[in-house]
Design an enzyme around this catalytic site. Structure first.
Site, PDB file in Angstrom:
ATOM      1  N   ASP A 154      61.910  35.818  34.333  1.00  0.00           N
ATOM      2  CA  ASP A 154      60.850  36.415  34.094  1.00  0.00           C
ATOM      3  C   ASP A 154      61.223  37.943  33.703  1.00  0.00           C
ATOM      4  O   ASP A 154      62.246  38.282  32.878  1.00  0.00           O
ATOM      5  CB  ASP A 154      59.792  36.730  35.140  1.00  0.00           C
ATOM      6  CG  ASP A 154      58.508  37.307  34.849  1.00  0.00           C
ATOM      7  OD1 ASP A 154      57.621  36.739  34.434  1.00  0.00           O
ATOM      8  OD2 ASP A 154      58.448  38.550  35.116  1.00  0.00           O
ATOM      9  N   HIS A 160      48.175  41.292  31.034  1.00  0.00           N
ATOM     10  CA  HIS A 160      48.695  42.452  31.881  1.00  0.00           C
ATOM     11  C   HIS A 160      49.781  43.246  31.007  1.00  0.00           C
ATOM     12  O   HIS A 160      49.980  44.274  31.367  1.00  0.00           O
ATOM     13  CB  HIS A 160      49.390  41.775  32.995  1.00  0.00           C
ATOM     14  CG  HIS A 160      50.397  40.546  32.822  1.00  0.00           C
ATOM     15  ND1 HIS A 160      50.176  39.739  32.060  1.00  0.00           N
ATOM     16  CD2 HIS A 160      51.718  40.764  33.147  1.00  0.00           C
ATOM     17  CE1 HIS A 160      51.197  38.829  31.969  1.00  0.00           C
ATOM     18  NE2 HIS A 160      52.241  39.604  32.507  1.00  0.00           N
ATOM     19  N   HIS A 214      55.861  28.549  36.816  1.00  0.00           N
ATOM     20  CA  HIS A 214      56.487  29.847  36.298  1.00  0.00           C
ATOM     21  C   HIS A 214      57.379  30.041  37.716  1.00  0.00           C
ATOM     22  O   HIS A 214      58.447  30.451  37.250  1.00  0.00           O
ATOM     23  CB  HIS A 214      55.495  30.990  36.126  1.00  0.00           C
ATOM     24  CG  HIS A 214      56.262  32.212  35.908  1.00  0.00           C
ATOM     25  ND1 HIS A 214      57.041  32.394  34.594  1.00  0.00           N
ATOM     26  CD2 HIS A 214      56.268  33.300  36.414  1.00  0.00           C
ATOM     27  CE1 HIS A 214      57.513  33.631  34.597  1.00  0.00           C
ATOM     28  NE2 HIS A 214      57.177  34.302  35.497  1.00  0.00           N
TER      29      HIS A 214
END
Length: 292
Positions: free
Chosen positions: A107, A152, A272
């Site tokens: 990420d 986001h 994820h």
């Protein structure tokens, strides 16, 4: 359960003027640095790190602005540019005696790892990427209603003030929504771990927003400059990700191949948070990367 890494030593290392990173180090052998994602800390690597420590020296830092590491004021976008954060990681490894190392990121940490691979090809020997595409490509593939999955990104790209206030006023709900929505197996993140992620994120709202804001500005400029110059990743690269290409309508392997000629691109059925949901799969992918 314990939130500590078994047999790992905590360290705190100066990496830039006024900035120290907090990390844990364990194992022995060739060095591997593992970088966490959002909204997490180095704790996300606890299972993978212990699997690798029998063969490698494993270094797990909290990124600048996250966890127990320093959170400098974002006086400009360069403070949380991925270039700056990548330089932190190189300085950390060097201070621990490693002039070369393998680097794996998830990420946000994967964006830092990607930038480190481009900026420090003589230092990063192998590069592992979990569940992202590079910043420039990320903005390019988010189109129409499919971009709602990344709301986001747009929120935290706004000028300073409003995003920080909105998020700080509902920190647990905001950060917790990603832990819920992005998990393939919620049971892989025990309550004590989830609580620590929420605590650490709520304490770091300004720096987390600054990290994301940089990715709507200076990070894009850095990626575009490298793309225009034809700069590519010189080391072996392994990318493990969900099938975002099918979900969002683009060729994920093709995107990565433009940056990484020596590419192993893999899809996973894990969610994820794959380092926690599928630690054996992730550790095996890292071992295979290091054998190339």
């Amino acid at each position: 359960m314990t939130l500590a890494f078994s047999d790992f030593e905590p360290v705190r290392v100066p990496v830039a003027p006024g900035v120290e990173l907090s990390a844990v180090v364990g194992g022995s052998g060739s060095p591997v640095v593992l970088l966490h994602g959002f909204p997490q800390t180095r704790l996300m690597w606890r299972q993978v790190a212990e699997r690798l420590a029998g063969e490698h020296t494993v270094i797990c830092p909290d990124l600048r602005g996250y966890g127990a590491s320093d959170k400098p004021d974002a006086v400009d976008e360069e403070v949380y540019a991925k270039r700056t954060m990548a330089a932190d990681v190189v300085a950390l490894a060097g201070a621990l005696g490693h002039e070369q190392f393998a680097l794996v990121g998830h990420d946000r940490g994967a964006l830092v790892a990607f930038r480190a691979g481009l900026d420090h090809p003589e230092t990063v020997t192998h590069l592992g990427i979990l569940d992202i595409v590079p910043t420039l490509d990320m903005w390019n593939v988010l189109q129409g209603v499919s971009a709602a999955v990344g709301y986001h990104l747009y929120l935290m790209a706004q000028p300073p003030g409003l995003p920080e206030t909105m998020i700080a006023n509902s920190a647990d709900a905001f950060f917790g929504s990603f832990l819920d929505a992005w998990a393939g197996d919620p049971a892989a993140m025990p309550p004590a771990v989830r609580a620590e992620y929420l605590r650490a994120s709520a304490a770091a709202v300004p720096s987390i927003v600054a990290d994301y804001r940089a990715s709507a500005g200076v990070d894009v400029a850095h990626d575009r400059a490298d793309l225009d110059a034809g700069t590519q990743l010189a080391m072996p690269v392994t990318v493990v990700q969900q099938d975002w290409g099918a979900q969002l309508g683009y060729d994920a392997a093709g995107v990565w191949r433009a940056w990484a000629p020596d590419l192993d691109h893999r899809l996973t059925r894990a969610g994820h948070f794959m380092a926690e949901e599928a630690p054996d799969e992730v550790a095996a992918a890292i071992r295979e990367l290091l054998a190339r």
